[in-house]
Design a protein around this motif. Structure first.
Motif, mmCIF file in Angstrom:
data_model
loop_
_atom_site.group_PDB
_atom_site.id
_atom_site.type_symbol
_atom_site.label_atom_id
_atom_site.label_comp_id
_atom_site.label_asym_id
_atom_site.label_seq_id
_atom_site.Cartn_x
_atom_site.Cartn_y
_atom_site.Cartn_z
ATOM 1 N N VAL A 71 0.857 -1.181 0.000
ATOM 2 C CA VAL A 71 0.000 0.000 0.000
ATOM 3 C C VAL A 71 0.896 1.234 0.000
ATOM 4 N N ALA A 72 0.514 2.236 -0.806
ATOM 5 C CA ALA A 72 1.309 3.465 -0.879
ATOM 6 C C ALA A 72 0.423 4.630 -1.297
ATOM 7 N N PRO A 73 0.787 5.842 -0.886
ATOM 8 C CA PRO A 73 0.064 7.014 -1.400
ATOM 9 C C PRO A 73 0.410 7.219 -2.876
ATOM 10 N N VAL A 74 -0.569 7.675 -3.636
ATOM 11 C CA VAL A 74 -0.348 7.972 -5.058
ATOM 12 C C VAL A 74 0.292 9.350 -5.153
ATOM 13 N N LYS A 75 1.432 9.426 -5.809
ATOM 14 C CA LYS A 75 2.096 10.719 -5.986
ATOM 15 C C LYS A 75 1.608 11.420 -7.244
ATOM 16 N N ILE A 91 0.236 4.718 -12.583
ATOM 17 C CA ILE A 91 0.262 5.297 -11.243
ATOM 18 C C ILE A 91 1.719 5.441 -10.829
ATOM 19 N N VAL A 92 2.040 6.562 -10.190
ATOM 20 C CA VAL A 92 3.392 6.812 -9.687
ATOM 21 C C VAL A 92 3.332 6.889 -8.166
ATOM 22 N N ILE A 93 4.213 6.137 -7.507
ATOM 23 C CA ILE A 93 4.352 6.214 -6.054
ATOM 24 C C ILE A 93 5.783 6.648 -5.746
#
Length: 157
Positions: A71-75, A91-93
């Protein structure tokens, strides 16, 4: 005084401590602008009003196990031209990466890399001004076959 940059091979075991405990074998690719990580089963969600992504990955080449959830925030979301020349929105993280004694933050695009030889590409933006590449050598800063991965070799693909 100018600091000597560590020398890395054309492939290295990279750690992504915020995403998974296992190291992941990465191809060092100065031809790719952005780094990329194998992912599938991607699910977007919102937490605290911010966009996040949950995804699955198989960190070991040619193995369907282990299957790890991250799980990661979307940058960001960006159009990326893949190695076959097709443009796709990814999607970039952003996450910490560790290679040898160097730890820094990198951007990763999420993409299915099932048909590719490596589950991760470390692109030129991630290695710029940090490392020198020795294209004739592998694993200059990482073990050839980390013990944690060796224990998984008994798992069938």
């Amino acid at each position: 005084m100018k600091r000597e940059r560590p020398v890395i091979g054309w492939r290295e075991w990279v750690q992504l401590p915020a995403l998974l405990e296992l190291p992941i074998k990465a191809k060092i690719d100065s031809g790719a602008r952005t780094s990329s990580l194998h992912s599938f089963g991607t699910r977007r969600f919102t937490e605290g009003g911010a966009p996040w992504v949950e995804f699955l990955l198989h960190p070991i080449q040619r193995h369907a196990v282990p299957e790890i959830a991250a799980v990661a925030p979307v940058k960001d979301e960006r159009w990326v031209r893949s190695s076959n020349g097709e443009a796709e929105k990814r999607i970039v993280i952003e996450t910490p990466a560790r290679l040898g004694a160097t730890e820094w933050r990198i951007e990763l695009t999420l993409a299915s890399r099932d048909v590719m030889g490596f589950r991760m590409l470390l692109g030129r933006e991630a290695i710029r001004r940090r490392f020198v590449i020795d294209p004739g050598r592998s694993f200059r800063l990482s073990e050839r076959h980390p013990a944690v991965i060796e224990s998984l070799d008994t798992i069938s693909p």
